[in-house]
Enzyme design. Structure first.
Site, mmCIF file in Angstrom:
data_model
loop_
_atom_site.group_PDB
_atom_site.id
_atom_site.type_symbol
_atom_site.label_atom_id
_atom_site.label_comp_id
_atom_site.label_asym_id
_atom_site.label_seq_id
_atom_site.Cartn_x
_atom_site.Cartn_y
_atom_site.Cartn_z
ATOM 1 N N ILE A 156 0.842 -1.206 0.000
ATOM 2 C CA ILE A 156 0.000 0.000 0.000
ATOM 3 C C ILE A 156 0.879 1.259 0.000
ATOM 4 C CG2 ILE A 156 -1.792 1.262 1.255
ATOM 5 C CD1 ILE A 156 -2.772 -1.482 2.323
ATOM 6 N N ARG A 237 -3.273 1.338 11.122
ATOM 7 C CA ARG A 237 -4.040 0.920 12.302
ATOM 8 C C ARG A 237 -3.986 2.054 13.326
ATOM 9 N NH1 ARG A 237 -6.230 -2.220 9.588
ATOM 10 N NH2 ARG A 237 -6.253 -4.494 9.734
ATOM 11 N N GLU A 266 -11.910 1.783 17.684
ATOM 12 C CA GLU A 266 -12.897 1.952 16.615
ATOM 13 C C GLU A 266 -14.183 1.303 17.075
ATOM 14 O OE1 GLU A 266 -11.385 0.587 12.841
ATOM 15 O OE2 GLU A 266 -9.690 1.952 12.964
ATOM 16 N N HIS A 285 -12.721 4.022 8.678
ATOM 17 C CA HIS A 285 -12.042 2.798 8.225
ATOM 18 C C HIS A 285 -12.621 2.296 6.888
ATOM 19 C CE1 HIS A 285 -9.513 -0.755 9.883
ATOM 20 N NE2 HIS A 285 -9.525 -0.808 8.555
ATOM 21 N N GLY A 287 -10.758 2.260 3.964
ATOM 22 C CA GLY A 287 -9.655 2.063 3.004
ATOM 23 C C GLY A 287 -9.990 1.118 1.869
HETATM 24 N N1 LIG Z 1 -7.594 1.487 6.300
HETATM 25 C C1 LIG Z 1 -7.870 0.324 5.752
HETATM 26 O O1 LIG Z 1 -9.008 0.020 5.423
HETATM 27 C C2 LIG Z 1 -6.761 -0.648 5.477
HETATM 28 C C3 LIG Z 1 -6.876 -1.475 4.338
HETATM 29 C C4 LIG Z 1 -5.854 -2.341 4.075
HETATM 30 C C5 LIG Z 1 -4.738 -2.413 4.911
HETATM 31 N N2 LIG Z 1 -4.662 -1.621 6.003
HETATM 32 C C6 LIG Z 1 -3.465 -1.686 6.856
HETATM 33 O O2 LIG Z 1 -2.314 -1.454 6.057
HETATM 34 C C7 LIG Z 1 -1.285 -2.333 6.459
HETATM 35 C C8 LIG Z 1 -0.271 -2.500 5.358
HETATM 36 O O3 LIG Z 1 -0.771 -3.316 4.324
HETATM 37 P P1 LIG Z 1 0.205 -3.777 3.123
HETATM 38 O O4 LIG Z 1 -0.560 -4.713 2.268
HETATM 39 O O5 LIG Z 1 0.853 -2.598 2.479
HETATM 40 O O6 LIG Z 1 1.301 -4.581 3.966
HETATM 41 P P2 LIG Z 1 2.793 -4.927 3.543
HETATM 42 O O7 LIG Z 1 3.197 -6.075 4.391
HETATM 43 O O8 LIG Z 1 2.910 -5.054 2.072
HETATM 44 O O9 LIG Z 1 3.612 -3.614 3.965
HETATM 45 C C9 LIG Z 1 3.845 -3.236 5.266
HETATM 46 C C10 LIG Z 1 5.312 -2.841 5.408
HETATM 47 O O10 LIG Z 1 5.503 -2.253 6.687
HETATM 48 C C11 LIG Z 1 6.781 -2.623 7.156
HETATM 49 N N3 LIG Z 1 6.812 -2.368 8.592
HETATM 50 C C12 LIG Z 1 6.097 -2.935 9.578
HETATM 51 N N4 LIG Z 1 6.366 -2.347 10.752
HETATM 52 C C13 LIG Z 1 7.265 -1.376 10.511
HETATM 53 C C14 LIG Z 1 7.927 -0.419 11.307
HETATM 54 N N5 LIG Z 1 7.730 -0.307 12.593
HETATM 55 N N6 LIG Z 1 8.789 0.400 10.727
HETATM 56 C C15 LIG Z 1 9.003 0.323 9.420
HETATM 57 N N7 LIG Z 1 8.406 -0.545 8.605
HETATM 58 C C16 LIG Z 1 7.547 -1.394 9.153
HETATM 59 C C17 LIG Z 1 6.940 -4.060 6.703
HETATM 60 O O11 LIG Z 1 8.293 -4.414 6.639
HETATM 61 C C18 LIG Z 1 6.283 -4.017 5.317
HETATM 62 O O12 LIG Z 1 7.235 -3.743 4.313
HETATM 63 C C19 LIG Z 1 -2.035 -3.594 6.886
HETATM 64 O O13 LIG Z 1 -1.288 -4.373 7.771
HETATM 65 C C20 LIG Z 1 -3.288 -3.041 7.524
HETATM 66 O O14 LIG Z 1 -3.088 -2.864 8.908
HETATM 67 C C21 LIG Z 1 -5.658 -0.749 6.313
HETATM 68 O O1 LIG Z 2 -6.487 -4.771 6.929
HETATM 69 C C1 LIG Z 2 -7.391 -4.569 6.122
HETATM 70 O O2 LIG Z 2 -7.514 -5.204 5.061
HETATM 71 C C2 LIG Z 2 -8.398 -3.496 6.410
HETATM 72 O O3 LIG Z 2 -8.183 -2.908 7.620
HETATM 73 C C3 LIG Z 2 -9.802 -3.928 6.193
HETATM 74 O O4 LIG Z 2 -10.045 -3.827 4.840
#
Ligand SMILES: NC(=O)c1ccc[n+]([C@@H]2O[C@H](COP(=O)([O-])OP(=O)(O)OC[C@H]3O[C@@H](n4cnc5c(N)ncnc54)[C@H](O)[C@@H]3O)[C@@H](O)[C@H]2O)c1
Ligand SMILES: O=C(O)[C@H](O)CO
Length: 324
Positions: A156, A237, A266, A285, A287
């Site tokens: 993301i 989060r 939340e 929330h 996303g």
């Molecule tokens: N708002 C929403 O609806 C929504 C939707 C989807 C995902 N999310 C959140 O987004 C997060 C990321 O998703 P993604 O698919 O990009 O995951 P991803 O695993 O591809 O990317 C996350 C990155 O963060 C890095 N990371 C973790 N902790 C860290 C820290 N303290 N310092 C530096 N880097 C760190 C990891 O090494 C990884 O490269 C999910 O875990 C979820 O919590 C939220």
């Molecule tokens: O982690 C996720 O995928 C979101 O928070 C819900 O879509």
């Protein structure tokens, strides 16, 4: 296999499971109590789990000895004790990639909303206070050529960096658990320390996976090191931010504004003082809330369960050690 889904998902996911011969159970009311959810998990082979309110921790696994697999309807898995799941031979699946564009769109939307003070201006219109053209009022800031700092440059974070660079020619700095060579080569993203990230970013956007050790990572001591004109964005989060400290940082103008799609807890209370601030934009929330992303998530969650039922490795597994 008997599959429990705690909330309705796009029909395609249910259809795929039924086509594959599974018995699918979805309760006819959505606000399940903890107890109801637990009983359904006890009586099924698989749970397709929607939302983050139920925790899959040691206590849960002890109460559900017959559950065989968990397919999360999310990419985030901070509500699952993956080590305990592996210890019990339970593969846990998630839904990566299909929601990266949608979620990064929301980070991008929040960045612009805060920069151009959309919440404040929308409220003025709703209050019947359109106002005259005023050269000195309601001024936002432009993002062109500014520095976007990303905490957690994974799937993301990469999408957020890419669109911000294309739209606003932003410089990308990032802090991650490891170097992201694709981002360095394609976007010229520069790896920096956490201290450099917070002090150099004009916009700081969190895209890291949450773990309990990172609770309140963004607290008073971090906000005070950020630039006074900086914008704080969190679509990862809510646990990452200490909301009391964020409020203080905003009213004392240590930072310019904040855009949140995630809060702690939340839902956010409607009494939260953050909601009184004109330089804050909060979304509930959303996303991944697009037809495309939610459909993709339904397909992937179903694929995970179907693969499991055929004795195959689940394709999107967050605890691959379970297969070792
Ligand atoms: N708002 C929403 O609806 C929504 C939707 C989807 C995902 N999310 C959140 O987004 C997060 C990321 O998703 P993604 O698919 O990009 O995951 P991803 O695993 O591809 O990317 C996350 C990155 O963060 C890095 N990371 C973790 N902790 C860290 C820290 N303290 N310092 C530096 N880097 C760190 C990891 O090494 C990884 O490269 C999910 O875990 C979820 O919590 C939220
Ligand atoms: O982690 C996720 O995928 C979101 O928070 C819900 O879509």
């Amino acid at each position: 296999m008997k599959v429990f889904i705690n909330k309705r998902i796009p029909e395609i996911g249910i259809h795929m499971l039924e086509e594959a011969g599974m018995e699918v159970f979805i309760p006819n009311h959505e606000n399940l109590s903890h107890e109801e959810w637990l009983i359904h998990c006890q009586n099924h082979d698989a749970v397709l789990s929607v939302g983050g309110e139920f925790r899959y921790d040691r206590d849960f696994f002890e109460h559900c000895p017959d559950l065989k697999t968990i397919a999360l309807y999310s990419v985030g898995f901070d509500h699952v004790d993956t080590k305990e799941a592996s210890r019990r031979n339970i593969p846990v699946g998630n839904t990566p990639d299909v929601l990266s564009k949608a979620t990064s769109d929301v980070a991008f939307l929040l960045m612009q909303s805060v920069a151009r003070r959309a919440s404040y201006n929308f409220q003025k219109v709703k209050d019947g206070n359109w106002g005259d053209f005023d050269p000195l009022h309601a001024l936002g800031q432009e993002l062109y050529g500014k520095t976007l700092g990303i905490l957690g440059l994974g799937r993301i974070g990469f999408e957020m960096a890419k669109k911000s660079q294309k739209a606003f020619d932003m410089n990308i700095i990032y802090h991650n658990r490891h170097h992201n060579e694709e981002a360095e080569n394609e976007l010229g993203a520069v790896y920096v320390s956490f201290e450099e990230l917070i002090s150099q970013s004009d916009v700081l956007s969190i895209h890291a996976n949450f773990t309990p050790e990172q609770k309140d990572l963004f607290n008073a001591s971090v906000f005070e090191k950020m630039k006074p004109e900086s914008i704080f964005i969190n679509t990862a989060r809510g646990g990452f931010q200490n909301e009391k400290d964020l409020y203080e940082a905003l009213i004392s103008k240590q930072i310019w504004g904040a855009g949140l799609d995630v809060t702690q807890p939340e839902p956010m209370s409607k009494e939260s003082p953050l909601l009184e601030l004109s330089n804050v934009c909060v979304l509930p929330h959303i996303g991944s809330a697009t037809i495309e992303a939610r459909t993709g998530m339904a397909k992937i969650a179903a694929e995970n369960i179907i693969a499991f039922s055929r004795g195959e490795k689940i394709p999107y597994c967050v605890n691959p050690e379970v297969y070792q």
